[in-house]
Write a protein that holds these residues in place. Structure first.
Motif, PDB file in Angstrom:
ATOM      1  N   ASN A 160      20.343 -12.944  -2.009  1.00  0.00           N
ATOM      2  CA  ASN A 160      21.382 -12.116  -2.615  1.00  0.00           C
ATOM      3  C   ASN A 160      21.097 -10.627  -2.511  1.00  0.00           C
ATOM      4  O   ASN A 160      21.950  -9.801  -2.837  1.00  0.00           O
ATOM      5  N   LEU A 161      19.891 -10.272  -2.047  1.00  0.00           N
ATOM      6  CA  LEU A 161      19.548  -8.867  -1.851  1.00  0.00           C
ATOM      7  C   LEU A 161      19.951  -8.389  -0.456  1.00  0.00           C
ATOM      8  O   LEU A 161      19.638  -7.269  -0.062  1.00  0.00           O
ATOM      9  N   GLY A 162      20.618  -9.269   0.300  1.00  0.00           N
ATOM     10  CA  GLY A 162      21.121  -8.871   1.604  1.00  0.00           C
ATOM     11  C   GLY A 162      20.076  -8.868   2.698  1.00  0.00           C
ATOM     12  O   GLY A 162      20.150  -8.082   3.638  1.00  0.00           O
ATOM     13  N   GLY A 163      19.122  -9.770   2.626  1.00  0.00           N
ATOM     14  CA  GLY A 163      18.095  -9.838   3.657  1.00  0.00           C
ATOM     15  C   GLY A 163      16.886  -8.980   3.356  1.00  0.00           C
ATOM     16  O   GLY A 163      16.364  -8.284   4.229  1.00  0.00           O
ATOM     17  N   LYS A 164      16.392  -9.030   2.125  1.00  0.00           N
ATOM     18  CA  LYS A 164      15.263  -8.207   1.713  1.00  0.00           C
ATOM     19  C   LYS A 164      13.977  -9.006   1.530  1.00  0.00           C
ATOM     20  O   LYS A 164      12.883  -8.467   1.599  1.00  0.00           O
ATOM     21  N   TRP A 165      14.119 -10.308   1.259  1.00  0.00           N
ATOM     22  CA  TRP A 165      12.926 -11.102   1.017  1.00  0.00           C
ATOM     23  C   TRP A 165      12.217 -11.395   2.330  1.00  0.00           C
ATOM     24  O   TRP A 165      12.852 -11.812   3.310  1.00  0.00           O
ATOM     25  N   ASP A 166      10.899 -11.224   2.359  1.00  0.00           N
ATOM     26  CA  ASP A 166      10.181 -11.399   3.613  1.00  0.00           C
ATOM     27  C   ASP A 166       9.971 -12.856   3.983  1.00  0.00           C
ATOM     28  O   ASP A 166       9.522 -13.163   5.086  1.00  0.00           O
ATOM     29  N   HIS A 167      10.285 -13.767   3.058  1.00  0.00           N
ATOM     30  CA  HIS A 167      10.208 -15.183   3.388  1.00  0.00           C
ATOM     31  C   HIS A 167      11.135 -15.969   2.467  1.00  0.00           C
ATOM     32  O   HIS A 167      11.506 -15.497   1.388  1.00  0.00           O
ATOM     33  N   LYS A 193       9.971 -17.764   7.787  1.00  0.00           N
ATOM     34  CA  LYS A 193      10.324 -16.395   8.157  1.00  0.00           C
ATOM     35  C   LYS A 193      11.159 -16.440   9.430  1.00  0.00           C
ATOM     36  O   LYS A 193      11.164 -17.435  10.160  1.00  0.00           O
ATOM     37  N   TYR A 194      11.861 -15.342   9.692  1.00  0.00           N
ATOM     38  CA  TYR A 194      12.652 -15.220  10.912  1.00  0.00           C
ATOM     39  C   TYR A 194      11.948 -14.267  11.871  1.00  0.00           C
ATOM     40  O   TYR A 194      11.390 -13.248  11.445  1.00  0.00           O
ATOM     41  N   ALA A 195      11.995 -14.587  13.145  1.00  0.00           N
ATOM     42  CA  ALA A 195      11.286 -13.784  14.140  1.00  0.00           C
ATOM     43  C   ALA A 195      11.795 -12.356  14.199  1.00  0.00           C
ATOM     44  O   ALA A 195      11.031 -11.434  14.530  1.00  0.00           O
ATOM     45  N   ASP A 196      13.082 -12.145  13.858  1.00  0.00           N
ATOM     46  CA  ASP A 196      13.667 -10.810  13.937  1.00  0.00           C
ATOM     47  C   ASP A 196      13.936 -10.201  12.562  1.00  0.00           C
ATOM     48  O   ASP A 196      14.816  -9.357  12.409  1.00  0.00           O
ATOM     49  N   GLY A 197      13.188 -10.607  11.566  1.00  0.00           N
ATOM     50  CA  GLY A 197      13.290  -9.980  10.257  1.00  0.00           C
ATOM     51  C   GLY A 197      14.110 -10.780   9.266  1.00  0.00           C
ATOM     52  O   GLY A 197      14.767 -11.761   9.614  1.00  0.00           O
TER      53      GLY A 197
END
Length: 332
Positions: free
Chosen positions: A114-121, A146-150
């Motif tokens: 919900n933070l718009g892609g802020k959590w690192d995992h 995790k995602y390879a592109d962030g």
């Protein structure tokens, strides 16, 4: 994710070109006619998966941080027949998806952000589907993802019914990526998911057909069908997704003949749409125009990307307002 979107009734459904209806056939899977979720605890049903071990049962869960609970729903009555409490997973953060693999395990996607892609995992939980349907506690395995592109925000997670590989679809403003996990998830290391294709939809859920040949991805106001093509998805057409208050989930019935679409909200409806032509061909495959009531790339009602969904919402609001203006006052 609590981004509620209201429907405006039959007029809006007709305008947007959606079509839904119960699949009526004695040979179809239980649940093919749809059902209403009866459990008052389930107010934000965000994922849906057909049981492999218990025909006619569908698994769901609440959105966000409701807790480590899964609910088994009877597709005949809509009543909860078992509540599973997961242990070994810490505190769920934003649970958005559920799927069942060929290994007989339930996979739960704590993948929302919900933070718009802020959590690192984010996390995926895996637990064996219970052999007996009863309220119980089941220990799950937790996997770091995790995602390879962030970092990404996602609400759709699917396990391929043949290979057992896990996939995630990003919920991007203008569509998102399809991410493939490692061949085998590792509980003692970070599992990196890599982007393998683009998905032209503001996706809220996805599901593989039981034979693994099709991928259905839904959003709030439409959906897209893909031929899986050995992991290189080929877009086939748009799905006929029913208009719902907040369309969050989709699953195939076990026979592959119906797509069931779920929504958040107390007493929410799980609505069926027949997969036209399913099982007609000798090899069990469907043509592009047959998948999930799709109308081909040139037609249908899918609103791709966040802007399309917002635009559709504006149309519904306008229709609702017009309806109020045209409504004659009741005599008192």
């Amino acid at each position: 994710m609590r981004a509620y979107v209201g429907a405006a009734g039959v007029a809006a459904v007709l305008l947007l070109g959606t079509a839904s209806g119960p699949a009526v056939a004695d040979s179809r899977s239980v649940g093919s006619d749809g059902f209403t979720i009866q459990d008052p605890r389930i107010t934000e049903s965000s994922g849906l998966a057909a049981s492999r071990a218990h025909p006619g049962v569908y698994w769901t869960h609440n959105d966000s941080d409701d807790g480590a609970f899964l609910y088994a729903i009877d597709g005949r009555t809509g009543k909860t027949v078992a509540t599973i409490t997961m242990t070994g997973v810490g505190s769920p953060r934003d649970v958005e998806a559920i799927s069942i693999g060929p290994d007989g395990n339930i996979y739960v996607g704590d993948i929302g952000d919900n933070l718009g892609g802020k959590w690192d995992h984010v996390w995926i939980y895996k637990l064996p589907e219970p052999k007996k349907l009863a309220d119980q506690t089941v220990r799950a395995t937790q996997y770091d993802v995790k995602y390879a592109d962030g970092p990404r925000n996602a609400e759709a997670m699917m396990v391929h019914p043949k290979t057992g590989r896990v996939y995630i679809v990003e919920k991007g403003d203008d569509g998102g990526g399809l991410y493939e996990g490692p061949a085998t998830l590792n509980a003692s290391a970070t599992n990196t998911f890599r982007r393998i294709a683009d998905i032209d939809l503001w996706a809220t859920d996805g599901a593989f057909s039981p034979d693994g040949k099709q991928l259905a991805v839904r959003g709030y106001f439409g959906g897209v069908s893909y031929k899986w093509n050995g992991g290189k998805p080929e877009r086939q057409g748009q799905l006929s997704v029913p208009m719902q208050p907040q369309g969050e989930s989709v699953t195939y019935t076990p026979d592959g003949k119906t797509l069931l679409y779920g929504s958040e909200g107390r007493g929410s409806e799980v609505e069926p749409v027949e997969v036209e032509g399913a099982g007609d061909s000798g090899d069990g495959s469907n043509s592009p125009s047959d998948q999930g009531g799709s109308g081909g790339d040139g037609g249908g009602s899918a609103f791709t990307g966040k802007a399309g969904a917002v635009g559709a919402g504006v149309v519904l609001i306008l229709l609702f307002g017009i309806g109020r203006l045209l409504r004659r006052p009741k005599n008192r």
